[in-house]
Design an enzyme around this catalytic site. Sequence first.
Site, PDB file in Angstrom:
ATOM      1  N   HIS A 130     -17.137 -73.282  59.285  1.00  0.00           N
ATOM      2  CA  HIS A 130     -16.567 -74.556  59.702  1.00  0.00           C
ATOM      3  C   HIS A 130     -15.945 -74.496  61.097  1.00  0.00           C
ATOM      4  CE1 HIS A 130     -16.770 -76.734  55.753  1.00  0.00           C
ATOM      5  NE2 HIS A 130     -16.936 -75.491  55.330  1.00  0.00           N
ATOM      6  N   ASP A 333     -13.341 -76.124  69.031  1.00  0.00           N
ATOM      7  CA  ASP A 333     -13.313 -76.773  67.724  1.00  0.00           C
ATOM      8  C   ASP A 333     -14.702 -76.711  67.108  1.00  0.00           C
ATOM      9  OD1 ASP A 333     -11.919 -78.083  65.715  1.00  0.00           O
ATOM     10  OD2 ASP A 333     -11.137 -79.614  67.073  1.00  0.00           O
TER      11      ASP A 333
END
Length: 451
Positions: A130, A333
């Site tokens: 993730h 991110d």
Amino acid sequence: MALHDALAERGGVWIGAGPEPGEASEALEVIGRDPYVRLAFTLTETEQHDYYLGFSNSVLWPLCHRRGDLVDLDPDFEAAYRAVNARLARAIAKVLEADDVLWVHDYHLFPLAQALRRLGVTNRIGFFLHIPFPTLTDLAVLPKPSDFARWLASYNLVGFQTRADTARCLEMFRADPRAEFMTDGTVKFEDKIVRLGAFPIGIDTETFARDAEGSEESPFRRDAPEEYLIGVDRLDYSKGLPNRFNAFARYLEERTDPERRPCLVQIAPPTREAVQAYQDIRRELEEISGHINGAYAELDWTPIRYIHRAVDRSRLARIYRHARACLVTSLADGMNLVAKEYVAAQQPDDPGVLILSRFAGAAEDLTDALLVNPYDEADIARAIAVALDMPLEERVDRYESCIQAVRDTDVRRWSKQFLAGLDRTLPSFEWPKDEFSAGWPLSAPDDPLIA
């Protein structure tokens, strides 16, 4: 939500860490059965410190977010990380059935497949990361860098948020003499074959849009700002919050109309407060916001509303809907679902503007957001000015492009695409009769899922 739907549809078992520390055990505890079985394993207090806060979040997290300067190479951390994954593997192996499919999530469990293979498990095992994949240079910071490729090669399918993350993983294998690239796009690593791919995660777009349309009451009730920008992030050094606050101050200093008084609403719930780096970022943000408010506030206007706690999801959706712009300034991110939530929450005929870091995974697809360099405060300040003055026609055009990208990566599509890819992989240690064949053998589509 995506895992819930996949498990409910296919049948299966969810396994995760229990919320409270306890005695070490190789037994999995049943914590729920409806609509699918949920099992928990227990971490001891020492393991919570050394495995979770230690190696997972003081080594791997900063490493993957390009902050090698924050890595803490305490040898106890690595030992605990390997030991917890090995213990969890033994617990899973006891309940695993021959046709089960396993889907492992995130950096806490990189070595889990290797530990399972050592126990003789040959089931299909997928892994989804993730967060960003580390660069080849960053991987060299690990205590035993050569182990990392072997950890990943023990999976059948490894998924990433972005094409850029996939490319970085391929670069790692390309630099490793143990790896060989096959003609069907897989990687042969020693006696294993692994497939890599990008599976950008999304949100439940329609549900979030309905939440945003909900109540007509202002989410601020009687204290609504006249005009505001929104930022929503866990309090983490990877989110670029100090630069965001400073850029907003720069915008205030340079605005052409001093009577215009926008407010930056920053919601930053706490996380990992026992880690020193998180204590430092909280203290820094409190100092910066206090300084900016002291310099620019009026009796009836506070430039930055900094909220250090979580906000209810439905209320948050309405806050997004009425914000003139959303600031996402991540320094690194994996995806950043706030960007997608903001777009989904907008009024189609009068949308706000997404200001998005080019280093967020979402920037690969949300190309009509205002893309900024999160290290450049002047660039962010200019984007704020552009967003607040943007004509309606341009705002609608950018919104329509972004909302289509958000719908195309809806969370249910993400889970289905990953599991379909995993179903098509070869079971471990089963070699194709013709390695130059372009096709994959198909497994039964209704194999139960363990996630």
